[in-house]
Each structure stands twice: as structure tokens, then as C-alpha cells.
Design a protein around this motif. Structure first.
Motif, mmCIF file in Angstrom:
data_model
loop_
_atom_site.group_PDB
_atom_site.id
_atom_site.type_symbol
_atom_site.label_atom_id
_atom_site.label_comp_id
_atom_site.label_asym_id
_atom_site.label_seq_id
_atom_site.Cartn_x
_atom_site.Cartn_y
_atom_site.Cartn_z
ATOM 1 N N VAL A 55 0.818 -1.214 0.000
ATOM 2 C CA VAL A 55 0.000 0.000 0.000
ATOM 3 C C VAL A 55 0.852 1.265 0.000
ATOM 4 C CG1 VAL A 55 -0.341 0.087 2.515
ATOM 5 C CG2 VAL A 55 -2.047 1.098 0.995
ATOM 6 N N GLY A 56 1.917 1.305 0.768
ATOM 7 C CA GLY A 56 2.761 2.498 0.827
ATOM 8 C C GLY A 56 3.423 2.805 -0.502
ATOM 9 N N ILE A 57 3.892 1.773 -1.170
ATOM 10 C CA ILE A 57 4.544 1.943 -2.472
ATOM 11 C C ILE A 57 3.521 2.353 -3.526
ATOM 12 C CG2 ILE A 57 5.835 0.755 -4.293
ATOM 13 C CD1 ILE A 57 7.458 1.226 -1.711
ATOM 14 N N ALA A 58 2.405 1.640 -3.591
ATOM 15 C CA ALA A 58 1.366 1.953 -4.586
ATOM 16 C C ALA A 58 0.852 3.375 -4.397
ATOM 17 C CB ALA A 58 0.219 0.946 -4.484
ATOM 18 N N TYR A 59 0.600 3.756 -3.146
ATOM 19 C CA TYR A 59 0.068 5.097 -2.895
ATOM 20 C C TYR A 59 1.108 6.164 -3.219
ATOM 21 C CZ TYR A 59 -2.577 8.881 -0.891
ATOM 22 O OH TYR A 59 -3.271 10.047 -0.742
ATOM 23 N N ALA A 60 2.373 5.905 -2.925
ATOM 24 C CA ALA A 60 3.423 6.877 -3.238
ATOM 25 C C ALA A 60 3.508 7.106 -4.744
ATOM 26 C CB ALA A 60 4.763 6.391 -2.698
ATOM 27 N N ILE A 61 3.444 6.037 -5.512
ATOM 28 C CA ILE A 61 3.497 6.168 -6.971
ATOM 29 C C ILE A 61 2.236 6.845 -7.488
ATOM 30 C CG2 ILE A 61 3.562 4.881 -9.150
ATOM 31 C CD1 ILE A 61 5.266 2.768 -7.606
ATOM 32 N N TRP A 62 1.069 6.408 -6.987
ATOM 33 C CA TRP A 62 -0.216 6.961 -7.433
ATOM 34 C C TRP A 62 -0.296 8.456 -7.145
ATOM 35 C CZ3 TRP A 62 -4.922 7.969 -4.324
ATOM 36 C CH2 TRP A 62 -6.052 8.196 -5.118
ATOM 37 N N SER A 63 -0.012 8.834 -5.924
ATOM 38 C CA SER A 63 -0.149 10.246 -5.568
ATOM 39 C C SER A 63 0.947 11.098 -6.207
ATOM 40 C CB SER A 63 -0.169 10.426 -4.052
ATOM 41 O OG SER A 63 1.031 9.963 -3.476
ATOM 42 N N GLY A 64 2.180 10.596 -6.220
ATOM 43 C CA GLY A 64 3.276 11.356 -6.821
ATOM 44 C C GLY A 64 3.076 11.584 -8.305
ATOM 45 N N GLY A 91 10.388 17.771 -9.762
ATOM 46 C CA GLY A 91 11.566 17.001 -10.178
ATOM 47 C C GLY A 91 11.989 15.993 -9.108
ATOM 48 N N LEU A 92 11.914 16.413 -7.853
ATOM 49 C CA LEU A 92 12.239 15.496 -6.752
ATOM 50 C C LEU A 92 11.235 14.346 -6.673
ATOM 51 C CD1 LEU A 92 13.325 18.077 -4.035
ATOM 52 C CD2 LEU A 92 14.803 16.447 -5.233
ATOM 53 N N MET A 93 9.956 14.640 -6.950
ATOM 54 C CA MET A 93 8.945 13.573 -6.965
ATOM 55 C C MET A 93 9.234 12.565 -8.071
ATOM 56 S SD MET A 93 5.327 15.380 -6.316
ATOM 57 C CE MET A 93 5.059 16.469 -4.957
ATOM 58 N N ILE A 94 9.578 13.082 -9.247
ATOM 59 C CA ILE A 94 9.924 12.188 -10.357
ATOM 60 C C ILE A 94 11.114 11.323 -9.978
ATOM 61 C CG2 ILE A 94 10.822 12.120 -12.731
ATOM 62 C CD1 ILE A 94 9.132 14.707 -13.227
ATOM 63 N N SER A 95 12.115 11.934 -9.369
ATOM 64 C CA SER A 95 13.289 11.175 -8.917
ATOM 65 C C SER A 95 12.890 10.103 -7.913
ATOM 66 C CB SER A 95 14.320 12.117 -8.278
ATOM 67 O OG SER A 95 14.750 13.071 -9.211
ATOM 68 N N GLY A 96 12.010 10.446 -6.983
ATOM 69 C CA GLY A 96 11.560 9.488 -5.974
ATOM 70 C C GLY A 96 10.818 8.312 -6.586
ATOM 71 N N ILE A 97 9.962 8.589 -7.548
ATOM 72 C CA ILE A 97 9.221 7.511 -8.220
ATOM 73 C C ILE A 97 10.197 6.589 -8.961
ATOM 74 C CG2 ILE A 97 7.581 7.015 -10.089
ATOM 75 C CD1 ILE A 97 6.074 9.575 -9.171
ATOM 76 N N ILE A 98 11.200 7.175 -9.606
ATOM 77 C CA ILE A 98 12.197 6.365 -10.311
ATOM 78 C C ILE A 98 12.974 5.501 -9.326
ATOM 79 C CG2 ILE A 98 14.353 6.468 -11.638
ATOM 80 C CD1 ILE A 98 13.109 8.974 -13.052
ATOM 81 N N VAL A 99 13.416 6.086 -8.214
ATOM 82 C CA VAL A 99 14.162 5.326 -7.208
ATOM 83 C C VAL A 99 13.328 4.162 -6.684
ATOM 84 C CG1 VAL A 99 15.126 5.441 -4.861
ATOM 85 C CG2 VAL A 99 15.710 7.193 -6.543
ATOM 86 N N ILE A 100 12.059 4.419 -6.375
ATOM 87 C CA ILE A 100 11.187 3.353 -5.867
ATOM 88 C C ILE A 100 11.065 2.230 -6.891
ATOM 89 C CG2 ILE A 100 8.782 2.777 -5.325
ATOM 90 C CD1 ILE A 100 8.583 5.547 -3.961
ATOM 91 N N ASN A 101 10.814 2.582 -8.139
ATOM 92 C CA ASN A 101 10.584 1.559 -9.154
ATOM 93 C C ASN A 101 11.833 0.825 -9.600
ATOM 94 O OD1 ASN A 101 7.681 1.416 -9.924
ATOM 95 N ND2 ASN A 101 7.982 3.613 -9.994
ATOM 96 N N VAL A 102 12.970 1.485 -9.589
ATOM 97 C CA VAL A 102 14.193 0.870 -10.080
ATOM 98 C C VAL A 102 14.951 0.135 -8.969
ATOM 99 C CG1 VAL A 102 16.456 1.325 -11.131
ATOM 100 C CG2 VAL A 102 14.426 2.504 -11.979
ATOM 101 N N PHE A 103 14.983 0.714 -7.781
ATOM 102 C CA PHE A 103 15.868 0.172 -6.752
ATOM 103 C C PHE A 103 15.153 -0.559 -5.604
ATOM 104 C CE2 PHE A 103 18.210 3.767 -8.643
ATOM 105 C CZ PHE A 103 19.282 3.057 -9.149
ATOM 106 N N SER A 104 13.885 -0.310 -5.394
ATOM 107 C CA SER A 104 13.208 -0.929 -4.260
ATOM 108 C C SER A 104 12.778 -2.358 -4.575
ATOM 109 C CB SER A 104 11.968 -0.112 -3.873
ATOM 110 O OG SER A 104 11.274 -0.757 -2.832
ATOM 111 N N LYS A 105 13.101 -3.249 -3.670
ATOM 112 C CA LYS A 105 12.655 -4.630 -3.808
ATOM 113 C C LYS A 105 11.176 -4.770 -3.407
ATOM 114 C CE LYS A 105 17.202 -6.734 -3.052
ATOM 115 N NZ LYS A 105 17.780 -5.918 -4.033
ATOM 116 N N SER A 106 10.613 -3.750 -2.785
ATOM 117 C CA SER A 106 9.217 -3.768 -2.350
ATOM 118 C C SER A 106 8.251 -3.719 -3.523
ATOM 119 C CB SER A 106 8.920 -2.574 -1.446
ATOM 120 O OG SER A 106 9.708 -2.632 -0.289
ATOM 121 N N THR A 107 8.701 -3.257 -4.687
ATOM 122 C CA THR A 107 7.810 -3.129 -5.819
ATOM 123 C C THR A 107 7.782 -4.379 -6.696
ATOM 124 O OG1 THR A 107 9.531 -2.116 -7.184
ATOM 125 C CG2 THR A 107 8.090 -0.640 -5.950
ATOM 126 N N GLN A 108 8.624 -5.336 -6.396
ATOM 127 C CA GLN A 108 8.657 -6.546 -7.207
ATOM 128 C C GLN A 108 7.470 -7.425 -6.873
ATOM 129 O OE1 GLN A 108 12.525 -8.109 -6.402
ATOM 130 N NE2 GLN A 108 13.549 -6.470 -7.522
#
Length: 109
Positions: A55-64, A91-108
Motif C-alpha cells: 500500500v505504501g509503495i502503490a500510494y506513493a506512486i499513485w499520488s506522486g 523534479g524530486l517527486m519524479i526522482s523518488g518515483i524512479i528510485v522506488i521503481n528501479v531500486f526498491s525490492k518492495s515493488t517486485q
């Protein structure tokens, strides 16, 4: 499939929020209906996303992503200005979304 539902949720939310501005406080019928239907679709698709994405990851991506897209819509459609601080924040939000999707194992999935 979860990311497809998340994309639909984001797009629906952006359409609904854009129509919300045009609804003039729910006093104009068609934009008001678009707002209601858009938010229903957005929340339904977000709920499907939450079956597999935390939920935290999905909501962060959805809202960002929603904030970034609706800011763009406001700038293009409604001629609302974005100052330097707003652009840096987006720009920081875009960076955050990229970091979450590329580097976080929580999104797999």
C-alpha cells in the motif's frame, strides 16, 4: 497486471481532478459526472493494485505521479504558473518515483 491497474488509476484520477476544476464546485453537470466516475474508476483500480503491491509503495506512486500530471494539466489547460520551487519539487517527486521503481525490492511482484 498490477502496474496496468495502477496506470489506469493514475490517469483516471488526473482526468477526475481536471474535471473537478471545470465542475465549478459541482455546479456544472458534465464535469461533475466525469469527476465522480473518474474517482470511482481510480479507486477501484487502485484497490486491485493493492492485491500485489504494498500500500505504501502503490500510494506513493499513485499520488506522486498524479501530482506531477495534474500540475502539468493545470499549466497547459488552465494556464497556471509553476515557479522554480514547484518545478524543483516536481523534479524530486519524479526522482523518488524512479528510485522506488528501479531500486526498491518492495515493488517486485
Amino acid at each position: 497486471m498490477s502496474y496496468v491497474f495502477l496506470a489506469i488509476a493514475i490517469i483516471s484520477e488526473v482526468i477526475a481532478t481536471s474535471a473537478l476544476k471545470a465542475s465549478n464546485g459541482f455546479t456544472v453537470l458534465v464535469p461533475s459526472l466525469i469527476t465522480i466516475v473518474g474517482y470511482v474508476i481510480a479507486l477501484f483500480c487502485l484497490s486491485l493494485t493493492l492485491k500485489t503491491i504494498p500500500v505504501g509503495i502503490a500510494y506513493a506512486i499513485w499520488s506522486g505521479a498524479g501530482i506531477i500530471l495534474i500540475s502539468t494539466v493545470g499549466w497547459v489547460l488552465y494556464k497556471q504558473q509553476l515557479d522554480l520551487a514547484a518545478l524543483i519539487g516536481l523534479g524530486l517527486m519524479i526522482s523518488g518515483i524512479i528510485v522506488i521503481n528501479v531500486f526498491s525490492k518492495s515493488t517486485q511482484i
